[in-house]
Scaffold this active site. Structure first.
Site, PDB file in Angstrom:
ATOM      1  N   ASP A  34      -9.448  -7.008  -7.074  1.00 46.14           N
ATOM      2  CA  ASP A  34      -8.107  -6.936  -6.479  1.00 46.14           C
ATOM      3  C   ASP A  34      -7.404  -8.272  -6.741  1.00 46.14           C
ATOM      4  OD1 ASP A  34      -6.996  -5.038  -3.773  1.00 46.14           O
ATOM      5  OD2 ASP A  34      -5.868  -6.781  -4.502  1.00 46.14           O
ATOM      6  N   ASN A  35      -6.148  -8.212  -7.094  1.00 41.33           N
ATOM      7  CA  ASN A  35      -5.429  -9.490  -7.315  1.00 41.33           C
ATOM      8  C   ASN A  35      -4.664  -9.931  -6.073  1.00 41.33           C
ATOM      9  OD1 ASN A  35      -3.213  -7.846  -7.244  1.00 41.33           O
ATOM     10  ND2 ASN A  35      -2.418  -8.394  -9.252  1.00 41.33           N
ATOM     11  N   TYR A 146       7.011   4.799 -13.054  1.00 40.92           N
ATOM     12  CA  TYR A 146       5.792   4.927 -12.250  1.00 40.92           C
ATOM     13  C   TYR A 146       5.095   6.257 -12.553  1.00 40.92           C
ATOM     14  CZ  TYR A 146       2.848   5.524  -8.106  1.00 40.92           C
ATOM     15  OH  TYR A 146       1.785   5.744  -7.263  1.00 40.92           O
ATOM     16  N   ASN A 175       1.763  12.511  -0.301  1.00 40.67           N
ATOM     17  CA  ASN A 175       2.210  11.371   0.524  1.00 40.67           C
ATOM     18  C   ASN A 175       1.092  10.953   1.479  1.00 40.67           C
ATOM     19  OD1 ASN A 175       4.739  12.606  -0.545  1.00 40.67           O
ATOM     20  ND2 ASN A 175       5.636  10.903   0.565  1.00 40.67           N
ATOM     21  N   ILE A 191       6.274   7.078   7.054  1.00 41.18           N
ATOM     22  CA  ILE A 191       5.560   7.092   8.339  1.00 41.18           C
ATOM     23  C   ILE A 191       5.208   5.681   8.796  1.00 41.18           C
ATOM     24  CG2 ILE A 191       3.331   7.743   9.384  1.00 41.18           C
ATOM     25  CD1 ILE A 191       3.623  10.463   8.043  1.00 41.18           C
ATOM     26  N   ILE A 206      16.699   7.535   8.922  1.00 36.72           N
ATOM     27  CA  ILE A 206      16.449   8.628   7.973  1.00 36.72           C
ATOM     28  C   ILE A 206      17.533   8.615   6.906  1.00 36.72           C
ATOM     29  CG2 ILE A 206      16.499  11.143   7.691  1.00 36.72           C
ATOM     30  CD1 ILE A 206      15.056  11.437  10.297  1.00 36.72           C
ATOM     31  N   ARG A 214       7.836  16.562   2.924  1.00 38.70           N
ATOM     32  CA  ARG A 214       6.752  16.015   2.107  1.00 38.70           C
ATOM     33  C   ARG A 214       5.437  16.624   2.556  1.00 38.70           C
ATOM     34  NH1 ARG A 214      10.638  14.670  -0.143  1.00 38.70           N
ATOM     35  NH2 ARG A 214      11.245  12.635  -0.978  1.00 38.70           N
ATOM     36  N   GLY A 275      17.852   9.394  -6.155  1.00 37.78           N
ATOM     37  CA  GLY A 275      16.616   9.739  -6.871  1.00 37.78           C
ATOM     38  C   GLY A 275      15.573  10.432  -6.019  1.00 37.78           C
TER      39      GLY A 275
END
Ligand code: UD2
Length: 317
Positions: A34-35, A146, A175, A191, A206, A214, A275
């Site tokens: 892990d960085n 991504y 999610n 959440i 919201i 989701r 998006g």
């Protein structure tokens, strides 16, 4: 259970640290790479240092990945830059980690004769095509760097499995929510942000009408999926959706939080996020054929989060 050594890339992150915790409980030896860019040492603070071997370094660097894989039999590849907007602003930088990192993991796995690589894929590979629920056989059409990197990673993994003999499984996470999800960025999971605001006595914000939905899956169910596919003979060479198959809107989340805490916080509505997809829902039939089923409902998961993170708050069972 076995005493194999397992590498968890991103093992100090939200999902990776839960995988590490479970592996240690099951007496695997665990190495973490892990960085610490978004991962935190405090995420693994409760795990005895004798049970893990921590290497601080970057998956984007092949020699570091090769060093991390020495003596390992299995790999969970969780390390990534998880922010979709960051990928939009910096496709090269995020691509080096999200696609390049996976390529490094696969190539190092080949050299080290790793028995299986389990990869943290994403529902982002489906893009915005509206047909629901998503089945693995549907065309992937990611609309962000991504998502493209996650899809490229899984296709490359399947190439390594098919042609170069590296067993590979892709889990397409929907999610994911649960303890240790960091709420600090505006693009953190909804959440985690909502619970953080409730802790401060603030109503959720919201984006849009709140009817977007989701498929929220608890991190412990995600860990179970990872453990099942680690050695299952029918898992290699496949991609699996990891979602509960339940659509929950953001207004539903707000209502459950209010019900659990006996409050009546009214969500603050702001402009929809550009998006954003409207709905996301998994068909999880394929994963169920391996014996997986989700155990934690959204309500149970939210109650756990509130109990742990919001001091002095009465939470209904
Ligand atoms: C999830 C993943 C992302 C990618 C994507 C693929 C997370 C955290 N992100 O993005 O990595 O895989 O799926 O489709 O799991 N929202 C609010 N208020 C807030 C925060 C969010 O209204 O304070 C809304 C947001 O506009 C969206 C929904 O909540 O409509 C879910 O947002 P998110 O960031 O939790 O996750 P998502 O689905 O955009």
């Amino acid at each position: 259970m076995g005493k194999s050594t397992v590498l968890v890339t991103g093992g100090c992150g939200f999902i990776g640290s839960h995988i590490v915790e479970t592996l240690v409980q099951k007496s695997y030896r665990v190495r973490i790479l892990d960085n610490l860019s978004t991962g935190k040492l405090e995420n693994i603070a409760s795990i005895s240092k004798q049970d893990i071997d921590l290497l601080i370094g970057d998956v984007a660097d092949l020699s570091t990945v090769e060093e991390a894989m020495q003596g390992c039999e299995y790999v969970f590849h969780e390390a990534a830059i998880a922010s979709v907007p960051k990928s939009v602003n910096d496709p090269i930088g995020t691509g080096k980690v999200n696609y390049g990192g996976t390529l490094n993991v696969l190539e190092a796995a080949r050299k080290h004769s790793i028995r299986r690589v389990v990869f943290a894929g994403s529902a982002a590979v489906y893009g915005s095509e509206p047909t629901l629920p998503k089945q693995e056989s549907m065309a992937a059409n990611p609309i962000t760097p991504y998502g493209v990197d996650k899809l490229g990673s899984e296709l490359m993994g399947h190439f390594y499995a098919r042609t170069l003999g590296v067993e590979f499984v892709c889990l397409r996470y929907f999610n994911v929510f649960g303890l240790r999800q960091d709420p600090s960025s505006p693009y953190s999971g909804a959440i985690s942000i909502f619970c953080d605001r409730i802790r401060q006595g603030l109503a959720p914000v919201i984006y849009g009408d709140g009817l977007q939905s989701r498929d929220f899956v608890h991190v412990s169910d995600v860990v179970k999926a990872n453990l099942i596919v680690l050695e299952h003979p029918q898992a290699t060479g496949k991609s699996f959706n990891v979602g509960c198959g339940v659509a929950t809107s953001l207004l539903d989340i707000t209502n459950i939080l209010n019900d659990l805490t006996g409050q009546n916080l009214q969500a603050i509505h702001q402009e929809p996020r550009p998006g954003d997809i409207r709905h996301s829902l998994a068909d999880n039939t394929t994963l169920r054929t391996l014996g997986w089923s989700p155990q934690i409902s959204i309500r149970q998961g939210l109650a756990e989060l509130l109990q742990t993170s919001v001091a002095n708050l009465k939470v209904k069972k």
